[in-house]
Motif scaffolding. Structure first.
Motif, short mmCIF file in Angstrom:
data_model
loop_
_atom_site.label_atom_id
_atom_site.label_comp_id
_atom_site.label_asym_id
_atom_site.label_seq_id
_atom_site.Cartn_x
_atom_site.Cartn_y
_atom_site.Cartn_z
N GLU A 79 0.86 -1.19 -0.06
CA GLU A 79 -0.02 -0.19 0.03
C GLU A 79 0.88 1.38 0.03
OE1 GLU A 79 -3.09 -0.12 2.86
OE2 GLU A 79 -3.42 -2.18 2.39
N LEU A 80 2.01 1.05 0.79
CA LEU A 80 2.81 2.31 0.91
C LEU A 80 3.54 2.55 -0.61
CD1 LEU A 80 4.50 1.97 4.20
CD2 LEU A 80 3.04 3.67 3.64
N THR A 81 4.01 1.44 -1.21
CA THR A 81 4.41 1.38 -2.66
C THR A 81 3.42 1.97 -3.53
OG1 THR A 81 5.97 -0.28 -1.89
CG2 THR A 81 5.71 -0.05 -4.32
N ARG A 82 2.19 1.66 -3.45
CA ARG A 82 1.06 2.13 -4.34
C ARG A 82 1.02 3.69 -4.28
NH1 ARG A 82 -0.51 -2.87 -3.60
NH2 ARG A 82 -1.93 -2.38 -1.85
N TRP A 83 1.00 4.12 -3.14
CA TRP A 83 0.82 5.58 -2.78
C TRP A 83 2.10 6.23 -3.34
CZ3 TRP A 83 3.57 9.49 -0.44
CH2 TRP A 83 2.93 10.52 -0.19
N ILE A 84 3.27 5.69 -3.27
CA ILE A 84 4.38 6.52 -3.64
C ILE A 84 4.47 6.44 -5.19
CG2 ILE A 84 7.01 6.24 -3.84
CD1 ILE A 84 6.89 5.32 -0.94
N HIS A 87 2.13 9.01 -6.78
CA HIS A 87 2.60 10.22 -6.71
C HIS A 87 3.89 10.65 -7.78
CE1 HIS A 87 -0.39 12.00 -3.89
NE2 HIS A 87 -0.22 10.79 -3.24
N ARG A 88 4.64 9.37 -7.71
CA ARG A 88 5.75 9.38 -8.63
C ARG A 88 5.59 9.70 -10.20
NH1 ARG A 88 7.98 5.85 -11.84
NH2 ARG A 88 6.74 4.25 -10.88
#
Length: 115
Positions: A79-84, A87-88
């Motif tokens: 989930e953190l990776t998907r959020w990053i 935005h990336r």
């Protein structure tokens, strides 16, 4: 993942020791003693780091006979990776549009100067 959970997870990962613990847990479950072995800190200090990671939802502890292994919740990392990534990708799209504008502007300047 709501904003509070996201904030807790990123805050937990802001500490280099906790990031290292998460990295080590990607290899598999481990006890606090196993996780503490390479550090020059007490079991209690490592346990506090694990408590912070658990409060952020990054790890869980379960009972396995006499052991209490720490388990990394890979879904939360996902989930953190998907959020990053979201935005990336948005930032990269903005930069790509800017590159296109600059390229078009540069091409127009060159065309105007050609006799």
């Amino acid at each position: 993942m709501d904003d509070d959970s996201l904030s807790r997870a990123f805050a937990a990962l802001s500490d280099p020791t906790r990031r290292d613990l998460v990295s080590r847990l990607t290899l598999g479950d481990a006890t606090v003693g196993e996780l503490a072995a390479p550090y020059d800190m007490s079991l209690q200090a490592v346990s506090k780091h694990i408590t912070v990671l658990a409060a952020a939802g990054l790890v869980t502890r379960r009972r396995d006979a006499q052991r209490r292994p720490v388990h990394l919740d890979a879904e939360v990392l996902g989930e953190l990776t998907r959020w990053i990534d979201r935005h990336r990708l948005a930032a990269e799209a903005r930069m790509s549009r800017l590159d296109d504008i600059l390229h078009d502007s540069s091409s127009a300047d060159t065309t105007e100067r050609t006799p």
